[in-house]
Every structure is written in C-alpha cells, then in structure tokens.
Design a protein around this motif. Structure first.
Motif, PDB file in Angstrom:
ATOM      1  N   GLU A  51       0.807  -1.219   0.000  1.00 16.59           N
ATOM      2  CA  GLU A  51       0.000   0.000   0.000  1.00 16.59           C
ATOM      3  C   GLU A  51       0.844   1.276   0.000  1.00 16.59           C
ATOM      4  N   THR A  52       2.010   1.266   0.641  1.00 13.19           N
ATOM      5  CA  THR A  52       2.779   2.510   0.784  1.00 13.19           C
ATOM      6  C   THR A  52       4.232   2.376   0.327  1.00 13.19           C
ATOM      7  N   GLU A  53       4.635   1.269  -0.234  1.00 15.03           N
ATOM      8  CA  GLU A  53       6.026   1.077  -0.605  1.00 15.03           C
ATOM      9  C   GLU A  53       6.142   0.583  -2.046  1.00 15.03           C
ATOM     10  N   GLY A  54       7.326   0.791  -2.618  1.00 17.27           N
ATOM     11  CA  GLY A  54       7.552   0.346  -3.975  1.00 17.27           C
ATOM     12  C   GLY A  54       8.985   0.576  -4.394  1.00 17.27           C
ATOM     13  N   TYR A  55       9.256   0.466  -5.698  1.00 16.93           N
ATOM     14  CA  TYR A  55      10.600   0.745  -6.190  1.00 16.93           C
ATOM     15  C   TYR A  55      10.513   1.497  -7.518  1.00 16.93           C
ATOM     16  N   ILE A  56      11.462   2.405  -7.699  1.00 19.57           N
ATOM     17  CA  ILE A  56      11.495   3.250  -8.895  1.00 19.57           C
ATOM     18  C   ILE A  56      12.050   2.442 -10.062  1.00 19.57           C
ATOM     19  N   THR A  57      11.360   2.507 -11.190  1.00 17.81           N
ATOM     20  CA  THR A  57      11.794   1.749 -12.366  1.00 17.81           C
ATOM     21  C   THR A  57      12.397   2.637 -13.456  1.00 17.81           C
ATOM     22  N   SER A  58      11.979   3.918 -13.509  1.00 18.60           N
ATOM     23  CA  SER A  58      12.528   4.796 -14.546  1.00 18.60           C
ATOM     24  C   SER A  58      12.368   6.250 -14.129  1.00 18.60           C
ATOM     25  N   ILE A  59      13.208   7.093 -14.715  1.00 18.98           N
ATOM     26  CA  ILE A  59      13.187   8.533 -14.448  1.00 18.98           C
ATOM     27  C   ILE A  59      12.886   9.251 -15.753  1.00 18.98           C
ATOM     28  N   ASP A  60      11.895  10.130 -15.742  1.00 16.78           N
ATOM     29  CA  ASP A  60      11.599  10.926 -16.933  1.00 16.78           C
ATOM     30  C   ASP A  60      12.761  11.870 -17.240  1.00 16.78           C
ATOM     31  N   ASP A  61      12.851  12.313 -18.494  1.00 17.68           N
ATOM     32  CA  ASP A  61      13.867  13.295 -18.863  1.00 17.68           C
ATOM     33  C   ASP A  61      13.721  14.540 -17.996  1.00 17.68           C
ATOM     34  N   ARG A  62      14.845  15.054 -17.533  1.00 16.96           N
ATOM     35  CA  ARG A  62      14.837  16.246 -16.682  1.00 16.96           C
ATOM     36  C   ARG A  62      14.895  17.510 -17.515  1.00 16.96           C
ATOM     37  N   HIS A  63      14.209  18.527 -17.037  1.00 19.18           N
ATOM     38  CA  HIS A  63      14.325  19.849 -17.643  1.00 19.18           C
ATOM     39  C   HIS A  63      15.677  20.460 -17.283  1.00 19.18           C
ATOM     40  N   ASN A  64      16.109  20.231 -16.058  1.00 20.12           N
ATOM     41  CA  ASN A  64      17.409  20.690 -15.562  1.00 20.12           C
ATOM     42  C   ASN A  64      17.664  20.012 -14.224  1.00 20.12           C
ATOM     43  N   PHE A  65      18.849  20.233 -13.668  1.00 17.34           N
ATOM     44  CA  PHE A  65      19.112  19.770 -12.307  1.00 17.34           C
ATOM     45  C   PHE A  65      20.329  20.500 -11.755  1.00 17.34           C
ATOM     46  N   LEU A  66      20.404  20.565 -10.439  1.00 12.42           N
ATOM     47  CA  LEU A  66      21.558  21.116  -9.741  1.00 12.42           C
ATOM     48  C   LEU A  66      22.142  20.028  -8.844  1.00 12.42           C
ATOM     49  N   ASN A  67      23.446  20.118  -8.602  1.00 14.82           N
ATOM     50  CA  ASN A  67      24.073  19.200  -7.654  1.00 14.82           C
ATOM     51  C   ASN A  67      24.022  19.734  -6.232  1.00 14.82           C
ATOM     52  N   ARG A  68      24.114  21.046  -6.089  1.00 15.97           N
ATOM     53  CA  ARG A  68      24.036  21.678  -4.769  1.00 15.97           C
ATOM     54  C   ARG A  68      23.096  22.868  -4.852  1.00 15.97           C
ATOM     55  N   PRO A  69      21.882  22.739  -4.375  1.00 18.86           N
ATOM     56  CA  PRO A  69      21.256  21.558  -3.776  1.00 18.86           C
ATOM     57  C   PRO A  69      20.887  20.533  -4.844  1.00 18.86           C
ATOM     58  N   SER A  70      20.757  19.282  -4.438  1.00 11.44           N
ATOM     59  CA  SER A  70      20.452  18.198  -5.376  1.00 11.44           C
ATOM     60  C   SER A  70      18.952  18.170  -5.676  1.00 11.44           C
ATOM     61  N   VAL A  71      18.556  18.946  -6.670  1.00 11.89           N
ATOM     62  CA  VAL A  71      17.147  19.081  -7.039  1.00 11.89           C
ATOM     63  C   VAL A  71      17.055  19.099  -8.564  1.00 11.89           C
ATOM     64  N   ALA A  72      16.002  18.467  -9.083  1.00 14.32           N
ATOM     65  CA  ALA A  72      15.777  18.424 -10.528  1.00 14.32           C
ATOM     66  C   ALA A  72      14.482  19.145 -10.889  1.00 14.32           C
ATOM     67  N   ASN A  73      14.401  19.536 -12.158  1.00 11.05           N
ATOM     68  CA  ASN A  73      13.182  20.138 -12.720  1.00 11.05           C
ATOM     69  C   ASN A  73      12.773  21.426 -11.991  1.00 11.05           C
ATOM     70  N   ILE A  74      13.760  22.298 -11.828  1.00 10.45           N
ATOM     71  CA  ILE A  74      13.547  23.563 -11.123  1.00 10.45           C
ATOM     72  C   ILE A  74      12.988  24.597 -12.099  1.00 10.45           C
ATOM     73  N   ASP A  75      11.945  25.301 -11.678  1.00 16.79           N
ATOM     74  CA  ASP A  75      11.353  26.338 -12.523  1.00 16.79           C
ATOM     75  C   ASP A  75      11.958  27.704 -12.266  1.00 16.79           C
ATOM     76  N   GLN A  76      12.217  28.030 -11.001  1.00 11.56           N
ATOM     77  CA  GLN A  76      12.704  29.371 -10.696  1.00 11.56           C
ATOM     78  C   GLN A  76      13.593  29.343  -9.458  1.00 11.56           C
TER      79      GLN A  76
END
Length: 287
Positions: A51-76
């Motif tokens: 009900e509350t657990e699973g595993y990630i199988t794929s990642i959609d293409d990212r618009h962008n990402f940063l390493n510090r902080p580690s965040v993807a698909n940032i708009d602003q």
C-alpha cells in the motif's frame, strides 16, 4: 505501475508523491549500473509492492538539475540580495543570475532590508539594470498579492549571500506564511549530527526546496562561447556585432560594447560578464 514526483530523499529511500499519496520507494538495481541517480524533483515511474512502498523503475527526462542543492526540474530560483548589511553587490547578483540562466532556471530577484537604506538612486539603478527579470523589494510588496502567486505550479529553490540563513530568507520573503516558516525553521534547527536531506514543501500551490539554497557559484561547466547567452540583455545587441562569434571582449565593431558605451546596457552587467569570462579563461589555462 504508477507515476509521481520525488518530494524527499533520505538514507537511500525516495518518497514519491502520486495522487496525493506518499510512497516510500527505493531505486532499482539498474540505476547502480548507470551514472544516473534519482533526485528530489524527478518525475518517476514506480512499481508498488504494497500500500505505501515500492521501487522506482525509470526517471523521466529532466528539464534541468543542480548538484548543490540536489534538485531536478527547477522552474525558478529566488535570488535574495540585501540592500544593506551586507551591502548590495551587482557582481554577486550577476553571478547568481548567470548560473541560473546556465541551468535554464528563471531568476526572481528579492531585495531585502530596503527600509534600512536611504539610497533611492541605488534602488532605481537596480530596477533599471534588471528590468528583464521580476524584481521585488520587500518593503514595497504585498506578500499575498504580489509574491505568493509566483509559486503556483512551480518548483522553486533559494539562492543568497553566504551567511544568510534560509529561515531568515523565508521569514523575509513570506512573513505571513507562518505554517511554512515554522516547518522550515524546525527543519533548520535539527541537531548538527542529524542526517540532512532534501525535501519539497508545498507553498502557495507550488513547491519550494527545503535546502539552504546555493551561495557558491561554479562556472566549470560552461565555456566562454556560451557565457554571453547567460546575459540575456546582451541578446538585443549581439546580432549587430560585426563578427558572428563575437565574444564582446576585444573584437572591433562590437554592438554590445557600443550599447554599454551609450548607456543602453548597464556598465555593471558588462563588468560582471568580463570578470566571469576571465575566470573561465584562467580555468582553461590552468587545465
């Protein structure tokens, strides 16, 4: 198979929000064989195990990402600059903006402590220099009407001068958002030996990354030929340069330099461009 967005990463677990539910997931072993790891902000597909657990199988293409902080698909990115103590720095702001543009992230400029300065010329200069971006002065805005709407349906991160705490930034930018402020402040007050993590917090129908933001700018991933595109106010003039690949440094009949000389482009912006350009050049020489 379900789809959702990673809203928190902690100790090897990824917490994915899908249909208003949060699922605790792990990344499948296939990611160990690639250089790609899931990041907070990623849109992912995941397989439910219960009900509350699973595993990630794929990642959609990212618009962008940063390493510090580690965040993807940032708009602003909300770039917060103090007008007074520490003194406003055009160069530091230009570095933040160029770094955001390099990652295809929209800069939003927040100027704080304007009530502590009696320099209306500086305020006007900031408005004119950065007219191509949203600029907010904290003593001039109605937070609910002017600022909160910019978060809607967007993923935001913070940037600011070193030594300025995130809780202070949030309190300054969103003084009426007590619940959000308290939540972020509580997270900031974790013990120094507590595991740190990145988390997305809902704010005004959008998301903001619960990280200190970034204060160190690294231009190692950009070359001197692309830097000019991180100064979008140059675009209006660069097509008029005599040479197609004009770098706006030493070339003759450069329309960007002419615009600076005539006052159409801010001298501070061009000075910042040259300084970052020289930084990139010296890096190339070292390596």
């Amino acid at each position: 198979m379900k789809k959702g967005q990673i809203v928190k990463a902690l100790s090897g677990f990824y917490y994915v929000k899908s249909d208003d539910e949060i699922y605790q997931t792990r990344a499948r072993g296939l990611f160990r064989n690639t250089s790609e790891s899931p990041l907070v902000g990623d849109i992912v597909e995941f397989q439910i195990e219960n009900e509350t657990e699973g595993y990630i199988t794929s990642i959609d293409d990212r618009h962008n990402f940063l390493n510090r902080p580690s965040v993807a698909n940032i708009d602003q990115v909300l770039i917060t600059m103090s007008l007074f103590s520490p003194k406003f720095s055009f160069y530091l702001l230009d570095r933040f903006i160029a770094y955001a543009e390099m990652h295809d992230i929209e800069p939003v400029i927040i100027v704080t402590k304007t009530d502590l300065s009696d320099d209306p010329e500086l305020v006007q200069n900031i408005k004119e220099t950065y007219s191509m971006y949203p600029v907010y002065f904290t003593d001039k805005i109605n937070v609910n009407e002017d600022l909160l709407p910019i978060f809607k349906n967007r993923l935001s991160v913070l940037a600011g001068q070193s030594g300025v705490g995130k809780s202070t930034l949030i309190n300054t930018i969103l003084p009426d958002a007590d619940l959000i402020t308290d939540e972020i402040s509580d997270k900031l007050n974790r013990g120094k030996h507590t595991t740190r993590h990145v988390e997305l917090i809902e704010i005004a129908e959008g998301l903001i990354a619960d990280t200190p933001g970034f204060s160190t700018i690294d231009f190692s991933l950009i070359d001197k030929y692309n830097l000019m595109y991180c100064f979008i106010d140059f675009n209006e003039y660069s097509d008029r340069c005599k040479f197609r690949e004009c770098l706006h440094i030493n070339e003759p009949k450069c329309a960007v330099k002419d615009a600076v000389a005539s006052g159409a482009l801010a001298q501070t912006r061009y000075d910042s461009y040259k300084q970052i350009f020289e930084e990139i050049e010296s890096r190339k020489e070292r390596y």
